[in-house]
Design a protein around this motif. Structure first.
Motif, mmCIF file in Angstrom:
data_model
loop_
_atom_site.group_PDB
_atom_site.id
_atom_site.type_symbol
_atom_site.label_atom_id
_atom_site.label_comp_id
_atom_site.label_asym_id
_atom_site.label_seq_id
_atom_site.Cartn_x
_atom_site.Cartn_y
_atom_site.Cartn_z
ATOM 1 N N LEU A 1 54.724 60.405 -26.698
ATOM 2 C CA LEU A 1 53.886 59.637 -27.465
ATOM 3 C C LEU A 1 53.207 60.450 -28.863
ATOM 4 O O LEU A 1 53.164 59.761 -30.082
ATOM 5 C CB LEU A 1 52.820 58.809 -26.951
ATOM 6 C CG LEU A 1 53.592 57.702 -26.126
ATOM 7 C CD1 LEU A 1 52.355 57.043 -25.114
ATOM 8 C CD2 LEU A 1 54.110 56.945 -26.701
ATOM 9 N N PRO A 2 52.836 61.685 -28.667
ATOM 10 C CA PRO A 2 52.219 62.314 -29.680
ATOM 11 C C PRO A 2 53.334 62.638 -30.965
ATOM 12 O O PRO A 2 52.957 62.251 -32.138
ATOM 13 C CB PRO A 2 51.791 63.703 -29.397
ATOM 14 C CG PRO A 2 51.505 63.644 -27.923
ATOM 15 C CD PRO A 2 52.624 62.407 -27.282
ATOM 16 N N ASN A 3 54.455 62.880 -30.562
ATOM 17 C CA ASN A 3 55.489 62.964 -31.547
ATOM 18 C C ASN A 3 55.859 61.426 -32.192
ATOM 19 O O ASN A 3 56.320 61.449 -33.141
ATOM 20 C CB ASN A 3 56.728 63.730 -30.810
ATOM 21 C CG ASN A 3 56.434 65.096 -30.676
ATOM 22 O OD1 ASN A 3 55.738 65.561 -31.566
ATOM 23 N ND2 ASN A 3 57.055 65.642 -29.756
ATOM 24 N N VAL A 4 55.921 60.420 -31.323
ATOM 25 C CA VAL A 4 56.266 59.146 -31.812
ATOM 26 C C VAL A 4 55.096 58.810 -32.823
ATOM 27 O O VAL A 4 55.507 58.229 -33.806
ATOM 28 C CB VAL A 4 56.305 58.100 -30.673
ATOM 29 C CG1 VAL A 4 56.380 56.709 -31.176
ATOM 30 C CG2 VAL A 4 57.700 58.412 -29.714
ATOM 31 N N VAL B 1 48.617 58.043 -26.754
ATOM 32 C CA VAL B 1 48.230 58.957 -25.798
ATOM 33 C C VAL B 1 47.123 58.109 -25.119
ATOM 34 O O VAL B 1 47.368 58.139 -23.724
ATOM 35 C CB VAL B 1 48.194 60.482 -26.230
ATOM 36 C CG1 VAL B 1 47.613 61.071 -24.761
ATOM 37 C CG2 VAL B 1 49.334 61.079 -26.479
ATOM 38 N N LYS B 2 46.069 57.766 -25.749
ATOM 39 C CA LYS B 2 44.841 57.201 -24.999
ATOM 40 C C LYS B 2 45.388 56.081 -24.297
ATOM 41 O O LYS B 2 44.736 55.515 -23.246
ATOM 42 C CB LYS B 2 43.900 57.160 -25.741
ATOM 43 C CG LYS B 2 43.172 58.288 -26.346
ATOM 44 C CD LYS B 2 42.043 58.101 -27.141
ATOM 45 C CE LYS B 2 41.774 59.391 -27.611
ATOM 46 N NZ LYS B 2 40.651 59.416 -28.871
ATOM 47 N N ALA C 1 42.148 59.054 -36.841
ATOM 48 C CA ALA C 1 43.041 60.075 -37.770
ATOM 49 C C ALA C 1 44.222 60.178 -37.440
ATOM 50 O O ALA C 1 45.524 60.345 -38.218
ATOM 51 C CB ALA C 1 42.283 61.118 -38.008
ATOM 52 N N ASP C 2 44.662 59.975 -35.875
ATOM 53 C CA ASP C 2 45.863 60.667 -35.379
ATOM 54 C C ASP C 2 46.511 59.573 -34.523
ATOM 55 O O ASP C 2 45.875 59.160 -33.526
ATOM 56 C CB ASP C 2 45.912 61.663 -34.883
ATOM 57 C CG ASP C 2 47.017 62.400 -34.381
ATOM 58 O OD1 ASP C 2 47.659 61.901 -33.402
ATOM 59 O OD2 ASP C 2 47.584 63.391 -35.055
ATOM 60 N N PHE C 3 47.777 58.908 -35.120
ATOM 61 C CA PHE C 3 48.050 57.811 -34.260
ATOM 62 C C PHE C 3 48.935 58.037 -33.004
ATOM 63 O O PHE C 3 48.716 57.537 -31.936
ATOM 64 C CB PHE C 3 49.347 57.069 -34.983
ATOM 65 C CG PHE C 3 49.957 55.906 -34.589
ATOM 66 C CD1 PHE C 3 48.809 54.795 -34.006
ATOM 67 C CD2 PHE C 3 51.146 55.553 -34.486
ATOM 68 C CE1 PHE C 3 49.459 53.725 -33.655
ATOM 69 C CE2 PHE C 3 51.726 54.298 -33.824
ATOM 70 C CZ PHE C 3 50.875 53.414 -33.513
ATOM 71 N N ASP D 1 45.488 47.989 -34.516
ATOM 72 C CA ASP D 1 44.222 48.330 -33.864
ATOM 73 C C ASP D 1 43.822 49.819 -34.180
ATOM 74 O O ASP D 1 42.762 50.116 -34.582
ATOM 75 C CB ASP D 1 44.389 48.394 -32.266
ATOM 76 C CG ASP D 1 42.995 48.557 -31.718
ATOM 77 O OD1 ASP D 1 41.963 47.963 -32.220
ATOM 78 O OD2 ASP D 1 43.022 49.409 -30.747
ATOM 79 N N PHE D 2 44.981 50.635 -34.382
ATOM 80 C CA PHE D 2 44.504 52.194 -34.859
ATOM 81 C C PHE D 2 44.012 52.153 -36.216
ATOM 82 O O PHE D 2 43.104 52.723 -36.531
ATOM 83 C CB PHE D 2 46.077 52.739 -34.904
ATOM 84 C CG PHE D 2 46.073 54.062 -35.708
ATOM 85 C CD1 PHE D 2 45.443 55.233 -35.178
ATOM 86 C CD2 PHE D 2 46.658 54.233 -36.774
ATOM 87 C CE1 PHE D 2 45.197 56.418 -35.715
ATOM 88 C CE2 PHE D 2 46.519 55.549 -37.442
ATOM 89 C CZ PHE D 2 46.099 56.268 -36.960
ATOM 90 N N THR D 3 44.667 51.458 -37.399
ATOM 91 C CA THR D 3 44.119 51.356 -38.593
ATOM 92 C C THR D 3 42.849 50.909 -38.688
ATOM 93 O O THR D 3 42.022 51.340 -39.544
ATOM 94 C CB THR D 3 44.911 50.614 -39.716
ATOM 95 O OG1 THR D 3 45.377 49.423 -38.959
ATOM 96 C CG2 THR D 3 46.495 51.254 -39.559
ATOM 97 N N ALA D 4 42.811 49.734 -37.989
ATOM 98 C CA ALA D 4 41.287 49.009 -37.868
ATOM 99 C C ALA D 4 39.944 50.043 -37.444
ATOM 100 O O ALA D 4 39.064 49.986 -37.467
ATOM 101 C CB ALA D 4 41.151 47.664 -37.090
ATOM 102 N N SER D 5 40.624 50.746 -36.250
ATOM 103 C CA SER D 5 39.580 51.722 -35.818
ATOM 104 C C SER D 5 39.122 52.921 -36.587
ATOM 105 O O SER D 5 38.217 53.477 -36.296
ATOM 106 C CB SER D 5 40.063 52.303 -34.333
ATOM 107 O OG SER D 5 41.147 53.228 -34.663
#
Length: 181
Positions: free
Chosen positions: A169-172, A124-125, A117-119, A110-114
């Protein structure tokens, strides 16, 4: 009945070489890499040891940054697991990694489709949802364990684990992105 030309004949198919060894196939028409799965990227034989090593560093970094009562419990559980047996944490991370990556896969897709820029920000969202998905892996492992010392340590931190995972999660996300892009 007229036969339709194959996708390859129309210049639309990917060139897939058997055993492409982690290098994603490229399209003929654009010569750009096709999206690989998170499993293919993070669990490739040449990449997985680096992901495990960075995961262990991330765990140590997250644990050392904890404070307060729950932080003390996390530090004690980490110390217990770390001293349980030589190499126990590394072996645990190695064995959990495929299942953790499986849980992260839909978020990555979903992230790549969206086009974000920052996983890490993306995760986190969705913090509570992602934390529970990742905890489902460790919960399943705990149910299969017969090691009383480890089960006691896990039980001591499980109640507050979601908030600790959400904080990490930001570091993950950064760790995943480091190897997936």
């Amino acid at each position: 009945m007229r036969k339709r030309p194959s996708l390859a004949a129309r210049g639309c198919a990917s060139v897939v070489r058997p055993g492409w060894a982690g290098n994603p196939p490229v399209t003929k028409e654009k010569n750009t890499p096709m999206a690989a799965t998170l499993q293919e990227m993070l669990l490739a034989p040449e990449t997985q040891p680096h992901v495990v090593a960075d995961s262990l560093k991330l765990i140590q970094q997250e644990v050392s940054g904890k404070s307060g009562v729950s932080g003390t419990a996390v530090k004690l559980a980490y110390k217990t697991a770390n001293t349980f047996a030589s190499g126990y944490l590394q072996a645990t991370v190695e064995s959990l990694l495929p299942d953790l990556v499986t849980e992260l896969e839909p978020y990555w897709a979903d992230f790549t489709a969206s086009g974000a820029a920052d996983f890490g920000d993306y995760l986190v969202k969705r913090g509570d949802e992602v934390a529970e998905a990742l905890l489902s892996v460790t919960d399943a492992r705990a149910k299969m364990s017969d090691r009383a010392v480890i089960l006691k340590a896990y039980g001591a931190v499980r109640g507050g684990a979601a908030k600790h995972i959400t904080a990490a999660l930001p570091n993950v996300g950064a760790l995943v992105q480091k190897y997936a892009i």
